[in-house]
Structure formats: structure tokens, C-alpha cells
Design a protein around this motif. Structure first.
Motif, PDB file in Angstrom:
ATOM      1  N   ALA A  55      -2.222   3.852   2.152  1.00  0.00           N
ATOM      2  CA  ALA A  55      -1.395   2.870   2.866  1.00  0.00           C
ATOM      3  C   ALA A  55      -0.344   2.271   1.923  1.00  0.00           C
ATOM      4  CB  ALA A  55      -2.267   1.773   3.459  1.00  0.00           C
ATOM      5  N   ALA A  56      -0.752   1.935   0.710  1.00  0.00           N
ATOM      6  CA  ALA A  56       0.177   1.354  -0.258  1.00  0.00           C
ATOM      7  C   ALA A  56       1.234   2.364  -0.686  1.00  0.00           C
ATOM      8  CB  ALA A  56      -0.591   0.844  -1.478  1.00  0.00           C
ATOM      9  N   PRO A  68       4.418  -7.093  -4.393  1.00  0.00           N
ATOM     10  CA  PRO A  68       3.850  -8.364  -3.941  1.00  0.00           C
ATOM     11  C   PRO A  68       3.588  -8.446  -2.434  1.00  0.00           C
ATOM     12  CG  PRO A  68       6.050  -8.713  -4.880  1.00  0.00           C
ATOM     13  CD  PRO A  68       5.745  -7.255  -4.962  1.00  0.00           C
ATOM     14  N   GLN A  69       4.236  -7.567  -1.647  1.00  0.00           N
ATOM     15  CA  GLN A  69       4.004  -7.608  -0.204  1.00  0.00           C
ATOM     16  C   GLN A  69       2.552  -7.271   0.097  1.00  0.00           C
ATOM     17  OE1 GLN A  69       7.717  -5.162   0.764  1.00  0.00           O
ATOM     18  NE2 GLN A  69       7.350  -6.323   2.642  1.00  0.00           N
ATOM     19  N   ARG A  70       2.098  -7.727   1.263  1.00  0.00           N
ATOM     20  CA  ARG A  70       0.701  -7.512   1.634  1.00  0.00           C
ATOM     21  C   ARG A  70       0.572  -6.473   2.731  1.00  0.00           C
ATOM     22  NH1 ARG A  70      -2.145 -10.629  -1.302  1.00  0.00           N
ATOM     23  NH2 ARG A  70      -4.132 -10.488  -0.224  1.00  0.00           N
ATOM     24  N   GLY A 115       0.519  -3.942  -4.640  1.00  0.00           N
ATOM     25  CA  GLY A 115       0.276  -3.658  -6.056  1.00  0.00           C
ATOM     26  C   GLY A 115      -1.202  -3.476  -6.360  1.00  0.00           C
ATOM     27  N   HIS A 116      -2.049  -4.265  -5.718  1.00  0.00           N
ATOM     28  CA  HIS A 116      -3.487  -4.142  -5.885  1.00  0.00           C
ATOM     29  C   HIS A 116      -3.975  -2.833  -5.269  1.00  0.00           C
ATOM     30  CE1 HIS A 116      -7.700  -6.163  -5.203  1.00  0.00           C
ATOM     31  NE2 HIS A 116      -7.792  -5.015  -5.801  1.00  0.00           N
ATOM     32  N   CYS A 121      -5.300   4.248  -6.334  1.00  0.00           N
ATOM     33  CA  CYS A 121      -4.885   5.649  -6.436  1.00  0.00           C
ATOM     34  C   CYS A 121      -5.385   6.280  -7.739  1.00  0.00           C
ATOM     35  CB  CYS A 121      -3.367   5.761  -6.331  1.00  0.00           C
ATOM     36  SG  CYS A 121      -2.732   5.248  -4.704  1.00  0.00           S
ATOM     37  N   ALA A 122      -5.677   5.456  -8.720  1.00  0.00           N
ATOM     38  CA  ALA A 122      -6.224   5.977  -9.978  1.00  0.00           C
ATOM     39  C   ALA A 122      -7.585   6.622  -9.763  1.00  0.00           C
ATOM     40  CB  ALA A 122      -6.327   4.855 -11.004  1.00  0.00           C
TER      41      ALA A 122
END
Length: 133
Positions: A55-56, A68-70, A115-116, A121-122
Motif C-alpha cells: 500500500a505504501a 508523513p501522509q497516512r 514512511g513507517h 518492505c525490508a
């Protein structure tokens, strides 16, 4: 021969829009745009963390969202559904802070910063490398 070429061209043109709509995230999970957000299909065996990563990745690469967006769970994972719908729009969502990542894709309104989420993905990279950094 002419018919074969025409049929082939029609098939390619018909497949183009479908292929253009889907996005394969860096962890291999497929994301497709849907009304009100984007659907993260399955999770490729990576669970909730894989879904948040996809999703990110989609939000950054396709929509142009920033860290920073959620991200919000708009339609949670439920029996019979093939994935989770995420959105960047908090309107109409009951915001639920993420505490245990594994449960979050089952809770409408669960959210975290892009960002979180991209940090998950790591996990895929470690699995692919056999746990070696």
C-alpha cells in the motif's frame, strides 16, 4: 495471416488498460485502484506487513504521496474478500492507532504513516536474501 495479425493487435489493445491499472509493489504484491482507494490483493504470504508495504509503495510510486501522509484501512480483510482496500482519505474513517501490525488489516480505520509502512518492505528483501543483510 492478416486475421492473425489483426486478432493479435486487438488482444494486445484489450489487455493494455487492464495491465496499466495494476501495480506490482516491490515485494511482489499486486495493487489495483478501486473506488475510494486501492486494493492490496492477498499479501503473497507476507501477511499484514506485506500488505502495508504494498500500500505504501503504491501510494508513493503511483499517487505521489509522501512519507508523513497516512494510510488508512478503508475495507478490512474479511472472510471471502480477496484483499484489503487502503485509502489516503481519512474522511468517514474512525481512526484506530496501529498497535499490533498483524491485526491491523482486519480493522477499518487502522492507520500508519507511509514512511513507517514502507519500512515493512525490508521484510521481503530479507526473506529473498535468506536473512542476509
Amino acid at each position: 495471416m492478416k486475421c492473425l495479425l489483426i486478432c493479435g493487435a486487438v488482444a494486445l489493445l484489450g489487455a493494455g488498460p487492464v495491465a496499466a491499472q495494476s501495480f506490482k509493489a516491490q515485494n511482489g504484491v499486486v495493487v489495483v485502484p478501486v473506488t475510494g482507494g486501492f486494493l492490496v490483493e492477498g499479501g503473497a504470504g507476507l501477511g499484514a506487513r506485506g500488505m502495508w508495504c504494498a500500500a505504501a509503495d503504491y501510494a508513493q510510486q503511483v499517487i505521489g504521496a509522501r512519507a508523513p501522509q497516512r494510510l488508512y484501512v478503508a475495507e478490512p480483510l474479511q472472510k471471502g474478500r480477496r484483499g484489503v482496500t487502503f485509502t489516503l482519505d481519512a474522511n468517514g474513517e474512525t481512526r484506530t492507532p496501529v498497535t499490533i501490525v498483524g491485526l491491523t488489516v482486519r480493522n477499518k480505520g487502522a492507520n500508519m504513516g507511509i514512511g513507517h509502512a514502507i519500512g515493512f518492505c525490508a521484510d521481503h528483501k530479507l526473506l529473498r536474501s535468506g536473512g542476509r543483510p
